[in-house]
Structures are given as structure tokens and as C-alpha cells.
Design an enzyme around this catalytic site. Structure first.
Site, short mmCIF file in Angstrom:
data_model
loop_
_atom_site.label_atom_id
_atom_site.label_comp_id
_atom_site.label_asym_id
_atom_site.label_seq_id
_atom_site.Cartn_x
_atom_site.Cartn_y
_atom_site.Cartn_z
N LYS A 1 0.92 -1.18 0.09
CA LYS A 1 0.04 0.03 0.12
C LYS A 1 0.86 1.46 -0.03
CE LYS A 1 -4.01 1.88 0.72
NZ LYS A 1 -3.52 2.81 -0.68
N LYS B 1 5.58 2.45 8.32
CA LYS B 1 4.38 3.58 8.94
C LYS B 1 2.93 2.49 9.15
CE LYS B 1 3.83 7.24 6.23
NZ LYS B 1 3.35 8.33 5.14
N LYS C 1 5.19 1.90 -3.07
CA LYS C 1 5.16 3.25 -3.51
C LYS C 1 5.48 3.39 -5.17
CE LYS C 1 5.13 7.36 -1.61
NZ LYS C 1 4.41 7.68 -0.33
N THR D 1 -4.74 13.54 5.91
CA THR D 1 -3.19 13.50 6.55
C THR D 1 -2.95 15.05 7.31
OG1 THR D 1 -2.80 12.58 4.35
CG2 THR D 1 -0.85 13.51 5.49
N ASN E 1 -2.57 20.02 0.12
CA ASN E 1 -3.51 19.02 0.78
C ASN E 1 -3.11 19.14 2.19
OD1 ASN E 1 -5.68 17.65 0.69
ND2 ASN E 1 -4.57 15.63 0.25
N SER F 1 -7.30 5.94 4.01
CA SER F 1 -7.25 4.92 2.74
C SER F 1 -7.65 3.43 3.25
CB SER F 1 -5.93 4.87 2.35
OG SER F 1 -5.33 5.73 1.52
N1 GLU Z 1 0.81 9.02 0.00
C1 GLU Z 1 0.36 8.82 1.45
C2 GLU Z 1 1.49 8.58 2.12
O1 GLU Z 1 2.67 8.57 2.02
C3 GLU Z 1 -0.96 8.03 1.74
C4 GLU Z 1 -0.48 6.58 0.96
C5 GLU Z 1 -1.95 5.74 1.18
O2 GLU Z 1 -2.95 6.18 1.62
O3 GLU Z 1 -1.75 4.53 0.73
O4 GLU Z 1 1.47 8.18 3.33
#
Ligand code: GLU
Length: 461
Positions: A82, A106, A118, A203, A254, A394
Site C-alpha cells: 500500500k 508506517k 510506492k 493527512t 492538501n 485509505s
Molecule cells: N501517500 C500517502 C503517504 O505517503 C498515503 C498513502 C496511502 O493512502 O496509501 O502516506
């Protein structure tokens, strides 16, 4: 140090600390213990898969581009990979590997049942038309479709992407896989397309919440400790009961704009946002900026803050216009970093005056600068803890898609804060051992969780 080698190194350092702790994985002794840790190190500091592909994109002017694009799947011990897909001109393979590693860490830290991944596309999205961005998004899904899916790897927005791109990508995924589940293939979608209420704000809300929880709850409950300790952060934390704390925010997208609005509306903490910045300017007002007017302005000007006296007075916004970087060096109590990585580094860390920094972006402080900030008594709430709101919501979006049952905005935020509070309650008490090792504590905690899972999966030799 470049972000490029940051999180792999962090995993190694955490494992070395755990190797000394005989109460961790006590079944392993001597040589077996060393071997088990070697296998942990190789699993967690290298990605499972790196895919690179060139997206063939016909432009509106008739030319054809081949654009480099990546998807890195770091680890899926906890669940499907993810993490976001970023559209940015500086994207490179090592950076994507690092950011995928951070997602594994994370998600494990916050007990989100996902692994880490990613993606990235090497473009400046501002240089492409909407039609071309649509083609780029669709082609990305076509080229990576074999490794994506609701139970395999679930992308989301990141720098340069948002609801629009996720909607296009999910649409393409659905076309490629007729009759198969598709709602959970992407998160961060628009609400009409199965997105979660509150995902866009998640976020920024989470970033402000970590600050609020530290200052409002934690400092109050432990006032005696703070009175006994004389460092930059402790002094400021105590002053908070007598005066509003000032906040500077780097980045007004954002994350930054939502964190600014949270401060504006917050009943728990007395804070005022005195500075915000974007890719063009810093705006400063010692009495506090009119955040609502600035958000209204940016929503009508392609996300950009006003850069001229005329624009400011036309919209009745009172602010001094300063250089883009100035936000980093202002004398504010709190600095929220909500732009890109490596913003505070060895060469500018000495100019930073803030007493507390919250990492809204991924990796905005280099490891060297981080050490210096700790020595100077500056408290840093790290990315892994502070900016997890996005991926947590998410996860709620993915769940809602499975249940085809949707939560109210209130439910989403209360679930989000509950989850972040649980993590902070695990991490913040360790503050009393070493106030400036929050980041290391998060890493050790998450590496411990991942190691336990890998052990139970029988993956250690
Ligand atoms: N891009 C965001 C992060 O770095 C969200 C990733 C997601 O929602 O999967 O945490």
C-alpha cells in the site's frame, strides 16, 4: 544524507538496538540470534520487487513521449502492498524504494493491515494537459496491472496526484479486469466513485492532531516533568498556557492548508498560524493569517498563494511577502513541514529557530539535521507518526468499499483520531527516557512488530 538511503539505514540501526535486547525474540541464542537478525535485516532493508516501465504517451502536439515510471513493492508481511503514486520531475528509483520502505514501517506502526509500496512517474504534471494526464494515468495502470489489485497492491494519491488521477486509474483497472472486484484497487478516490468522506483532509487533520495531543494532553498530564526540564521545547510547551503558540507551515497544499485550518478552528489549543509558504512565496503576519481567505484564494488560482501586494489587497489579506524559504527560519514556536523531502539539512539546520517541528511530508529532515535538532532541544514529531492520517483513512476507504457501507465524516475522523491516539499512547510515554528520540522510538517499535510477524511466519533462518 540523501533520502535515498535513509529508511534502509533506519531499519539497520533499529535492528542493532534490538539485537542487544535479550528479552526480544528470546528463543534465539548466540549464533542463531545473529542469523535471525541478519535475515530480518535483509528482508526489511530491501524491497521485494522493483518494477520500472516506460509509459508511451502521445501528446496533444502530435509528439510521443516515453516516460519512466516505477512501482516498488517493499514488503507485504502484514498485508497487501500500500502506498501512493507520485507525479514529480525528481522521482528516481532509490527515492521510490525509500518511500516504499517508509510505508511498510508506517503501516506496521499504526497497526494498519497493509504492507508498503510506492509508485512514481517522472513528470512535472503542470506541464501536461488534462487529456495527457489522463493518458499517463491510464497507461500507468496498463503497464503495472499484473502487480496491482485490491488484495495485492493498492495505490493512493501522493505528491502531484489526487482524487482525479485515482478515479481515472480505478476506471482503467475496472476495464482491464471486467467482472472482478475493483473498488479496493485504489484509495483516495472521489466520494461519488467510492472514496471515503474525510480522505482528502485526513493527512492534514492527523498532522495537527499529533501536535494537539502532545501539547494539550501530554504536556498537561506531565507538567511536573516539563517544569524540571530546561530545554527549548519544554519551555515553549509550558508557555502555551499563557499565550498562543505561533505556527509556520511550509507547503499550502492538501496537507499544509488543512493543518492550517485545523489550527484556525481548534478549541483545544491556542495557536495561530503566522506564516505559510508554497513554491513561490512565504506570507507572514505576526497577528495570525486569515487562513480561510488564503484557502479561498488558492482554490481559485491553481493552488498558488498570492505573490503580489495587489493580489493581497484585492482579497483583503494582510501579510508581508517574503522569500519562499523564509518560513523555515522564522522565530515561530512550531514549524510544520508539509512540502517535500530534505528541506532541513546540515547546511541550513543552524538557522532554524522553531522549538517543535511536525513532519507532514515524508522525510523533510535529513538524518544529520535531525541529530542536530535533538541536540538543540527541538522536538520533532516524525513523518511515520504524524502523517499517517492519509493511509489510515485509505484503509477505512478500502474497508468501506468491501462492505459497500459508508461512514459519516464524523465517524471517519473519530476512528482516525482513535487509531492515532492508540499509537501515540504506545510511543509518547517513552518520551521520558529520552525526549528527543521520538523518531528512534517509533522505528524500534515498528521494526519490533514486523520482526515478530516475520518470526511467526517462519521467515527467520
Ligand atoms: N501517500 C500517502 C503517504 O505517503 C498515503 C498513502 C496511502 O493512502 O496509501 O502516506
Amino acid at each position: 544524507m540523501k533520502l535515498a538511503s535513509k529508511y534502509g539505514e533506519v531499519v539497520q540501526e533499529s535492528l542493532h538496538a534490538l539485537l542487544e535486547d535479550q528479552s526480544f525474540l528470546p528463543n534465539f541464542k548466540d549464533e542463531d540470534r545473529e542469523n535471525a537478525f541478519k535475515s530480518l535485516e535483509s528482508i526489511l532493508s530491501t524491497p521485494n520487487q522493483i518494477q520500472k516501465s516506460f509509459l508511451r504517451v502521445p501528446l496533444e502536439n502530435g509528439k510521443i513521449l516515453r516516460i519512466p515510471a516505477f512501482r516498488v513493492q517493499h514488503n507485504n508481511a502484514v498485508g497487501p502492498y500500500k502506498g501512493g503514486i507520485r507525479f514529480h520531475e525528481t522521482v528516481e528509483e532509490d527515492e521510490v524504494i525509500n518511500l516504499a520502505t517508509l510505508m511498510t514501517l508506517k503501516n506496521a506502526l499504526h497497526d494498519v493491515p497493509f504492507g508498503g509500496g510506492k509508485g512514481g512517474v517522472v513528470i512535472n504534471p503542470r506541464e501536461f494537459s488534462e487529456k495527457e494526464l489522463h493518458t499517463i494515468s491510464k497507461t500507468y495502470v496498463q503497464n503495472f496491472c499484473d502487480i496491482l489489485g485490491p488484495d495485492k497492491d493498492i495505490p493512493a494519491p501522493d505528491v502531484g496526484t489526487g482524487e482525479r488521477e485515482m478515479d481515472w486509474m480505478m476506471g482503467e483497472y475496472k476495464t482491464i479486469h471486467p467482472g472482478r472486484p475493483y473498488r479496493g484497487s485504489f484509495t483516495g478516490k472521489s466520494q461519488v466513485n467510492g472514496g471515503s468522506l474525510g480522505r482528502r483532509e485526513a493527512t492534514g487533520k492527523g498532522v495537527y492532531y499529533t501536535l494537539r495531543y502532545m501539547l494539550h494532553n501530554f504536556v498537561k498530564e506531565n507538567e511536573e516533568w516539563f517544569k524540571r526540564n530546561d530545554n527549548r521545547f519544554a519551555k515553549t510547551a509550558l508557555e502555551h498556557s499563557d499565550r498562543p503558540l505561533t505556527i509556520g507551515i511550509q507547503g499550502f497544499g492538501n496537507v499544509g492548508s488543512v493543518a492550517a485550518l485545523e489550527s484556525y478552528n481548534c478549541n483545544y489549543l491556542d495557536t495561530k498560524v503566522v506564516a505559510v509558504s508554497d513554491r513561490n512565496v512565504t506570507l507572514y503576519n505576526g497577528d495570525g493569517l486569515d487562513i480561510k481567505a488564503l484557502i479561498e484564494f488558492t482554490s481559485n488560482h491553481k493552488g498558488d498563494l498570492p505573490t503580489t501586494e495587489e493580489a493581497l489587497s484585492e482579497h483583503e489579506i494582510k501579510a508581508d511577502i517574503q522569500e519562499r524559504e523564509d518560513v523555515l527560519y522564522l522565530d515561530t514556536d512550531v514549524l510544520i513541514l508539509a512540502a517535500l523531502e530534505d528541506q532541513i539539512h546540515e547546511n541550513n539546520v543552524d538557522q532554524v529557530k522553531a522549538r517543535m517541528i511536525v513532519e507532514g511530508a515524508n522525510g523533510p529532515i535529513t538524518l544529520g539535521a535531525d541529530r542536530k535538532l535533538s541536540e538543540d532541544g527541538v522536538l520533532v514529531i516524525p513523518d511515520i507518526l504524524a502523517n499517517a492520517g492519509g493511509v489510515i483513512v485509505s484503509y477505512f476507504e478500502w474497508l468501506q468499499g468491501r462492505e459497500t457501507q459508508f461512514y459519516s465524516e464524523e465517524e471517519v475522523f473519530s476512528l482516525l483520531f482513535k487509531k492515532m491516539k492508540e499509537t501515540m499512547d504506545e510511543i509518547y510515554p517513552q518520551f521520558f527516557n529520552d525526549p528527543f528520540a521520538l523518531r528512534q522510538n517509533c522505528y524500534i517499535h515498528t521494526v519490533m512488530k514486523l520482526s515478530n510477524i516475520l518470526y511467526r511466519h517462519g521467515k527467520l533462518y
